[in-house]
Design a protein around this motif. Structure first.
Motif, mmCIF file in Angstrom:
data_model
loop_
_atom_site.group_PDB
_atom_site.id
_atom_site.type_symbol
_atom_site.label_atom_id
_atom_site.label_comp_id
_atom_site.label_asym_id
_atom_site.label_seq_id
_atom_site.Cartn_x
_atom_site.Cartn_y
_atom_site.Cartn_z
ATOM 1 N N ARG A 110 0.832 -1.212 0.000
ATOM 2 C CA ARG A 110 0.000 0.000 0.000
ATOM 3 C C ARG A 110 0.870 1.266 0.000
ATOM 4 O O ARG A 110 0.580 2.214 -0.739
ATOM 5 C CB ARG A 110 -0.920 -0.015 1.228
ATOM 6 C CG ARG A 110 -1.812 1.204 1.388
ATOM 7 C CD ARG A 110 -2.803 1.367 0.254
ATOM 8 N NE ARG A 110 -3.688 2.509 0.465
ATOM 9 C CZ ARG A 110 -4.221 3.217 -0.512
ATOM 10 N NH1 ARG A 110 -3.992 2.911 -1.783
ATOM 11 N NH2 ARG A 110 -5.024 4.242 -0.251
ATOM 12 N N SER A 111 1.931 1.278 0.802
ATOM 13 C CA SER A 111 2.765 2.487 0.866
ATOM 14 C C SER A 111 3.479 2.706 -0.469
ATOM 15 O O SER A 111 3.624 3.844 -0.929
ATOM 16 C CB SER A 111 3.767 2.420 2.014
ATOM 17 O OG SER A 111 4.658 1.356 1.842
ATOM 18 N N GLN A 112 3.887 1.605 -1.116
ATOM 19 C CA GLN A 112 4.551 1.716 -2.421
ATOM 20 C C GLN A 112 3.572 2.272 -3.457
ATOM 21 O O GLN A 112 3.919 3.155 -4.252
ATOM 22 C CB GLN A 112 5.064 0.325 -2.843
ATOM 23 C CG GLN A 112 6.168 0.358 -3.881
ATOM 24 C CD GLN A 112 7.351 1.242 -3.471
ATOM 25 O OE1 GLN A 112 7.802 1.192 -2.332
ATOM 26 N NE2 GLN A 112 7.813 2.100 -4.383
ATOM 27 N N GLU A 113 2.350 1.767 -3.397
ATOM 28 C CA GLU A 113 1.309 2.220 -4.331
ATOM 29 C C GLU A 113 1.063 3.727 -4.167
ATOM 30 O O GLU A 113 1.031 4.481 -5.146
ATOM 31 C CB GLU A 113 0.033 1.427 -4.016
ATOM 32 C CG GLU A 113 -1.170 1.763 -4.860
ATOM 33 C CD GLU A 113 -2.448 1.082 -4.334
ATOM 34 O OE1 GLU A 113 -3.375 0.954 -5.109
ATOM 35 O OE2 GLU A 113 -2.495 0.693 -3.144
ATOM 36 N N TRP A 117 1.950 6.878 -6.786
ATOM 37 C CA TRP A 117 0.833 7.733 -7.179
ATOM 38 C C TRP A 117 1.123 9.205 -6.847
ATOM 39 O O TRP A 117 0.875 10.102 -7.660
ATOM 40 C CB TRP A 117 -0.424 7.219 -6.468
ATOM 41 C CG TRP A 117 -1.653 7.994 -6.742
ATOM 42 C CD1 TRP A 117 -1.912 8.771 -7.841
ATOM 43 C CD2 TRP A 117 -2.797 8.083 -5.893
ATOM 44 N NE1 TRP A 117 -3.148 9.329 -7.736
ATOM 45 C CE2 TRP A 117 -3.719 8.925 -6.552
ATOM 46 C CE3 TRP A 117 -3.134 7.517 -4.679
ATOM 47 C CZ2 TRP A 117 -4.963 9.223 -6.002
ATOM 48 C CZ3 TRP A 117 -4.380 7.818 -4.151
ATOM 49 C CH2 TRP A 117 -5.274 8.663 -4.809
ATOM 50 N N LEU A 118 1.671 9.446 -5.661
ATOM 51 C CA LEU A 118 1.878 10.830 -5.202
ATOM 52 C C LEU A 118 3.285 11.362 -5.517
ATOM 53 O O LEU A 118 3.640 12.461 -5.092
ATOM 54 C CB LEU A 118 1.631 10.921 -3.698
ATOM 55 C CG LEU A 118 0.192 10.628 -3.254
ATOM 56 C CD1 LEU A 118 0.121 10.417 -1.751
ATOM 57 C CD2 LEU A 118 -0.744 11.759 -3.662
ATOM 58 N N GLY A 119 4.070 10.573 -6.224
ATOM 59 C CA GLY A 119 5.412 11.023 -6.599
ATOM 60 C C GLY A 119 6.350 11.110 -5.421
ATOM 61 O O GLY A 119 7.149 12.049 -5.307
ATOM 62 N N LEU A 120 6.265 10.125 -4.516
ATOM 63 C CA LEU A 120 7.097 10.168 -3.304
ATOM 64 C C LEU A 120 8.149 9.057 -3.276
ATOM 65 O O LEU A 120 8.835 8.895 -2.268
ATOM 66 C CB LEU A 120 6.199 10.041 -2.060
ATOM 67 C CG LEU A 120 5.194 11.167 -1.815
ATOM 68 C CD1 LEU A 120 4.206 10.790 -0.713
ATOM 69 C CD2 LEU A 120 5.915 12.455 -1.437
ATOM 70 N N GLN A 137 2.926 18.320 1.877
ATOM 71 C CA GLN A 137 1.477 18.150 1.730
ATOM 72 C C GLN A 137 1.150 16.832 1.016
ATOM 73 O O GLN A 137 0.149 16.199 1.315
ATOM 74 C CB GLN A 137 0.859 19.326 0.965
ATOM 75 C CG GLN A 137 0.643 20.583 1.793
ATOM 76 C CD GLN A 137 -0.133 20.367 3.093
ATOM 77 O OE1 GLN A 137 0.255 19.580 3.948
ATOM 78 N NE2 GLN A 137 -1.237 21.070 3.263
ATOM 79 N N ARG A 138 2.016 16.414 0.086
ATOM 80 C CA ARG A 138 1.775 15.129 -0.576
ATOM 81 C C ARG A 138 1.933 13.974 0.427
ATOM 82 O O ARG A 138 1.176 13.018 0.395
ATOM 83 C CB ARG A 138 2.721 14.955 -1.770
ATOM 84 C CG ARG A 138 2.176 15.696 -3.005
ATOM 85 C CD ARG A 138 3.007 15.445 -4.232
ATOM 86 N NE ARG A 138 4.210 16.272 -4.216
ATOM 87 C CZ ARG A 138 5.377 15.892 -4.719
ATOM 88 N NH1 ARG A 138 5.527 14.708 -5.262
ATOM 89 N NH2 ARG A 138 6.403 16.717 -4.672
ATOM 90 N N GLU A 175 -6.908 14.440 -8.956
ATOM 91 C CA GLU A 175 -6.668 13.032 -9.287
ATOM 92 C C GLU A 175 -7.162 12.116 -8.168
ATOM 93 O O GLU A 175 -7.719 11.050 -8.429
ATOM 94 C CB GLU A 175 -5.173 12.817 -9.546
ATOM 95 C CG GLU A 175 -4.943 11.504 -10.288
ATOM 96 C CD GLU A 175 -3.480 11.123 -10.364
ATOM 97 O OE1 GLU A 175 -2.631 12.009 -10.173
ATOM 98 O OE2 GLU A 175 -3.218 9.925 -10.602
ATOM 99 N N ILE A 176 -6.960 12.552 -6.934
ATOM 100 C CA ILE A 176 -7.429 11.737 -5.793
ATOM 101 C C ILE A 176 -8.931 11.503 -5.915
ATOM 102 O O ILE A 176 -9.426 10.382 -5.785
ATOM 103 C CB ILE A 176 -7.108 12.444 -4.455
ATOM 104 C CG1 ILE A 176 -5.617 12.339 -4.131
ATOM 105 C CG2 ILE A 176 -7.923 11.870 -3.302
ATOM 106 C CD1 ILE A 176 -5.165 13.182 -2.947
ATOM 107 N N ARG A 177 -9.641 12.558 -6.206
ATOM 108 C CA ARG A 177 -11.105 12.450 -6.294
ATOM 109 C C ARG A 177 -11.504 11.553 -7.468
ATOM 110 O O ARG A 177 -12.385 10.698 -7.348
ATOM 111 C CB ARG A 177 -11.692 13.839 -6.449
ATOM 112 C CG ARG A 177 -13.193 13.831 -6.254
ATOM 113 C CD ARG A 177 -13.765 15.187 -6.438
ATOM 114 N NE ARG A 177 -15.185 15.092 -6.699
ATOM 115 C CZ ARG A 177 -15.894 16.010 -7.305
ATOM 116 N NH1 ARG A 177 -15.302 17.110 -7.707
ATOM 117 N NH2 ARG A 177 -17.168 15.858 -7.496
ATOM 118 N N ASN A 178 -10.839 11.758 -8.616
ATOM 119 C CA ASN A 178 -11.187 10.961 -9.799
ATOM 120 C C ASN A 178 -10.884 9.485 -9.588
ATOM 121 O O ASN A 178 -11.649 8.625 -10.008
ATOM 122 C CB ASN A 178 -10.423 11.474 -11.024
ATOM 123 C CG ASN A 178 -10.902 12.856 -11.427
ATOM 124 O OD1 ASN A 178 -12.007 13.274 -11.055
ATOM 125 N ND2 ASN A 178 -10.081 13.600 -12.149
#
Lengths: 211, 289
Positions: A110-113, A117-120, A137-138, A175-178
């Motif tokens: 989950r953390s990798q996913e 997704w968030l560019g971290l 914030q990300r 993107e989070i919402r979509n």
């Protein structure tokens, strides 16, 4: 859907009286109001961080009025991110999952996913010290979303960011919402930010809600 | 009891500190340096006088004395126990005072400062009187306290703990309460949020409080003299040794022990500076979000 039914919250000498509102599932609702109008007090009431004197709060078909904050299914992103200075980005993303007893392998997946997704991904082993406002914030968003909450509460998440970073975070929120269909309650005092992101804008004036 | 919601807003020390700019302010700065320098010079002169008074031979001889070695051992033991006891009490009190409003808070606040404002001798006298009451006299028949080693620890604890409480209260007040609140929305109860988020953030402050309590306990003399007495090889800690050596005219031994204490205090204070510097940096980054 988030449903507030005739709730009254007292914060010192300040009162929010007999407030009712419904936020449809999957919507992005902006709650606007002047400084001191009670926006954050209301958000704290919804999150379970401030007790309410009367009324009830429902998330979906579940009454959460008397549930502790961790059982309400709400991810919270405060204005300053409120990151934990002693934890790495990976530990932030896995924080809620560890508290909730997820197995290590599931947590890592989950953390990798979330990181991808968030560019971290390149920041996973970094501590918050020295990270930019946008990165922080990300991380705060990833930490709040990790346990798949049905509701995301944002307390002025863009107000401390510069224009370019604000644009980045707006794109991330869209993107989070979509991608998740999560219900978002977003506190802001910036009209253009509200109009750009929200499909519904509510105003809190003198302790009353207006559309 | 309700949570306090105040968050820090003042600028950090690093931001408010300025380098000396010897321009038009030259006279003003010179006056500041002159006035402050008087005190600093006096401090340095005192240390230098002690250093020149004694010799390595005196120090070595003092360290070889069984009485002084006993005092060093008892000081190390009692200061360490006092520090642990102080943290045990100061962490919960500091957190409660920093985070919650409750009836009697102002009274408790004043009460906690009593050991700081009262002469230490009075603390010792009050402890002595307390242990003359019936319940504590009964306790002493099975567990001797007065004029025994436990009295040394209790006397040190009563004073040192107040400083640990002050330090930790400020530490917890400077930690952004939003962090705990976020942890609670993520699934923690308040105790879990405290262990997982607040305590790690308070680590530099806890280390500072521990070092301050240890240093304060090391220098405590008044309450120990009254409550524990000054019995050689029994309730003798390092300040007692200085007193006893002075009273029999062995000035060299007294100065040697004083230098030992001074060295320990300097090391402890340097550690405090290092740890509080780290703590403030942590707090500053919390503020910046």
């Amino acid at each position: 859907m988030i449903s507030l039914r005739h709730i009254t919250i007292q914060a010192g000498s300040f009162n929010l009286r007999d407030l009712s509102m419904e936020i449809p599932t999957g919507s992005h609702t902006a709650l606007m109001g002047r400084t001191g109008s009670g926006k954050t007090t209301l958000l704290e009431g919804i999150c379970g961080l401030r007790s309410i004197r009367s009324g009830s709060i429902w998330i979906g078909d579940r009454e959460v009025t008397n549930l502790p904050p961790g059982q309400r299914g709400i991810g919270l992103v405060p204005q300053d991110g409120a990151l934990f200075d002693h934890l790495t980005v990976r530990q932030h993303l896995e924080f809620a999952l560890e508290v909730r007893g997820w197995a290590l392998e599931r947590r890592e997946t989950r953390s990798q996913e979330l990181a991808e997704w968030l560019g971290l991904t390149s920041l996973m082993d970094r501590l918050p010290a020295g990270m930019s406002g946008g990165e922080r914030q990300r991380v705060a968003l990833g930490r709040a979303l990790a346990f798949h909450p049905p509701v995301l509460c944002l307390d002025e998440p863009l107000s401390a960011l510069d224009d370019q970073t604000r644009g980045e975070i707006v794109a991330v929120l869209t993107e989070i919402r979509n991608r998740t269909g999560i219900t978002i309650l977003h506190i802001t005092h910036n009209r253009s930010e509200a109009e750009r992101l929200a499909d519904r804008i509510l105003h809190l004036r003198d302790g009353r809600l207006e559309s | 009891m309700s949570p306090r919601s105040d968050t820090p807003s003042s600028p950090s020390i690093d931001e408010s500190r300025r380098g000396l700019d010897l321009g038009s302010d030259r006279r003003f700065l010179a006056a500041l340096i002159l006035l402050g320098g008087t005190y600093v010079s006096l401090l340095l002169a005192m240390v230098a006088a002690d250093l020149f008074y004694t010799t390595p031979g005196h120090l070595w001889h003092a360290l070889g004395s069984p009485e002084i070695r006993y005092a060093i051992r008892l000081s190390l033991l009692s200061c360490t126990l006092t520090t642990l006891l102080s943290l045990w009490v100061a962490v919960p009190i500091g957190y409660l005072m920093a985070r919650f409003e409750f009836p009697g808070r102002a009274f408790l606040d004043a009460l906690l400062d009593i050991p700081i404002v009262l002469p230490p001798l009075v603390i010792g006298l009050s402890l002595l009187i307390l242990f003359q009451t019936a319940p504590l006299r009964a306790l002493e028949t099975v567990f001797p306290v007065t004029y025994a080693v436990p009295s040394v620890i209790l006397a040190q604890f009563m004073v040192a703990c107040a400083f640990a409480v002050r330090t930790l209260r400020t530490t917890f007040a400077q930690i952004n309460p939003r962090q705990e609140q976020v942890a609670m929305t993520l699934g923690c109860n308040r105790a879990q949020a405290f262990w997982r988020v607040v305590l790690p953030a308070a680590r530099p402050g806890i280390l500072t409080a521990a070092t301050l309590a240890w240093a304060r306990a090391l220098g405590e003399f008044g309450p120990i003299l009254v409550f524990s007495g000054a019995t050689r090889m029994k309730t003798e800690v390092l300040p007692t040794t200085v007193f006893l050596e002075l009273s029999v005219g062995r000035l060299e031994a007294a100065v040697a022990v004083s230098l030992l204490m001074m060295g320990s205090a300097v090391v402890a204070l340097l550690l405090v500076r290092t740890w509080s510097g780290t703590g403030l940096a942590g707090v500053s980054s919390l503020r910046n979000g």
